[in-house]
Structures are given as C-alpha cells and as structure tokens.
Design an enzyme around this catalytic site. Sequence first.
Site, PDB file in Angstrom:
ATOM      1  CB  THR A 107      42.411  66.866  94.463  1.00 19.05           C
ATOM      2  OG1 THR A 107      43.007  66.336  95.645  1.00 19.05           O
ATOM      3  CG2 THR A 107      42.071  68.326  94.672  1.00 19.05           C
TER       4      THR A 107
ATOM      5  CE1 TYR B 185      36.987  69.361 111.161  1.00 18.18           C
ATOM      6  CE2 TYR B 185      36.768  67.419 112.555  1.00 18.18           C
ATOM      7  CZ  TYR B 185      36.507  68.757 112.309  1.00 18.18           C
ATOM      8  OH  TYR B 185      35.780  69.479 113.218  1.00 18.18           O
TER       9      TYR B 185
ATOM     10  CE1 TYR C 168      47.439  64.397  96.307  1.00 20.18           C
ATOM     11  CE2 TYR C 168      45.147  63.665  96.241  1.00 20.18           C
ATOM     12  CZ  TYR C 168      46.106  64.626  95.992  1.00 20.18           C
ATOM     13  OH  TYR C 168      45.721  65.822  95.418  1.00 20.18           O
TER      14      TYR C 168
ATOM     15  CE  LYS D  78      48.368  63.585  92.512  1.00 16.94           C
ATOM     16  NZ  LYS D  78      48.443  64.861  93.250  1.00 16.94           N
TER      17      LYS D  78
END
Length: 303
Positions: free
Chosen positions: A49, A113, A139, A167
């Site tokens: 990110t 999405y 993640y 994470k």
Amino acid sequence: MGKINYEGVIAAMTTPFSADGENIQKDTIEEMTKFVADNGVIGIIPGGTTGEFGAMTVEERIEVNRLYCEAGKKHGLSVIAGVGSLSTKEAALLAREAADAGADGLMVVAPFYTPPSFEELVRHLDEISKAADLPILYYHLPDTTGLQLTAEELVELGARTNVDSVKFTEGDMVKFNTIIQMDQQDIVPLCGFDGLNLSALAAGAPGSVWGMAAFLPDLAVKFFNALAVDKDLDTARDLWRYLLPICDALESGNYAAGVKAGLKIRDIDAGPIRLPASAIDDDATALLKDLIDRALDAADGKA
C-alpha cells in the site's frame, strides 16, 4: 523454502518517482534503503500500500521489487516483495520475478473488488507458491479487500499454504490476541496497523510492519527495543505519546502521500504521489513536521 526473521521492525517502503511522476528513481531507492538499514530495521517491504502498487504497471512493479532486492541485499536486509493482484496469473508472474531478483519472501494481499472465498484464497496462494517457493506474508486487510478471516482461518492458511506470517491490518485486538495465544506454530502474527503497535507488541507480537518506519526508522526501532526487547513499558509509553499522533496523522489522509511527506521532512525526496491520489496539503504537512520534530526532540531528551 527458507525462513525469515520477523523479530523487529520491518519498514513498508514507498516507490520514489521522478518529479513528473513518470519514472522510477533508482538512486532514491538506494538512499531510502540505506537510511532504514542504518537505523536498525530488519527488513523492508516494497510494492505494498505504501508503495502505491495500485498505480503502477506490472513492468514497474517488477522493476521496483528488483531494485529493492538489490539494495536490500547490499545493506543486509530481508526483502519481502509485494506481489498482490486481482489476478492469480499476474500475482504468480510478480512472484516469479521477485524470486529471480532475490526476494526472501512475498507479501500477498487477497484479490479485492470481488473477494474470494476461503478455498479460492488457498488456491490463489498455492498457485503463487508454484511460481515461487518462498515464505508468504499474508496481508490481512479486510476493510479494503472485503475478505474477513477469523483467527482460526488465518492460522489455517499457515497450515495449508506457504503463508508463515500475517500482517494484521485491522483494529480487532481480540482477534490478534487470540492468534498470539493459540497453541500453534503455523503463522507469525505481526502488527500491521501503525496505531496499534503499543498494544500489539505488549501482547506479544514479535515484530511490526510499519510505514512510519520508512521515514522515522530510528524512533520506530527505539520504541520497539524499549517495549519488545528491554521490556521497559514506561519508556515505551513515554515515546508512544509522540509516535501515536504521527500514526494518526498518516491514517487521516492518503497513507502513501503522508509517508512521502514524512520522507521529505527528513530530507529524502521520493517524488510525487500518483493520481488519483493527491499530496497532503500544506496544513497537514506543517502538522506532520511539528509532530516529527516533537518526537525527535523527545527521543533526544529535549522535550
């Protein structure tokens, strides 16, 4: 498949662009990597990110991972390359290229999405591992991906796939504590939410993936060592009073833009943020600079 040391601060790295936003700045990748290495981080994560992966082409992502792998090896850091994608095929390609470049591990976010089912996620991860037999840092980012996994499902990923760590980027500390307290050896739970570092490390997380560490690696490591190594809660709390407002400031706008502003405040120019995101405004930049100056002064005993 090798092993990665997760005990410490892992810096989430930004992608430096030229002034027009068109080209990757190789020299700045070297500069930023040396900066965090010299200040005690144990690893770096490009292509997440903070690295603006969603605003980059596949070719650019491959290049950035390669450049960070080269810089990381030069400075003795583990490199966990971000390879998340909507497409399993693309993620596998990115993983293969990262492995060829010398990455120690891969960071994989779930396709977003249209969130996959748990079994679809397992297949996604398995296909990535066929392309590159490296440890996977999963993640966990449910607010963005739309995929919410339980503590038990996160541990199951570790039991069934190459995932060896997570994470954890959500605010459910009960879930995070549950993973820490489970009698399991399948995944290493890492704090992935800046503002929860005090709680997560105090609960027993062995390490943290921290975007703030890209521009304040000295203070991130000082805080980690006080809390996780020296078990000095009072010192950690005192420093946290200054670090938490910085974390909050980063989370209040575009995160990658905030990190780039923080780098510039510390005299490293990582270039502009790419559209559709915008740089943080002058007021936000001034606030961030004030918070950084206060934190540095406090760490030096001047506050």
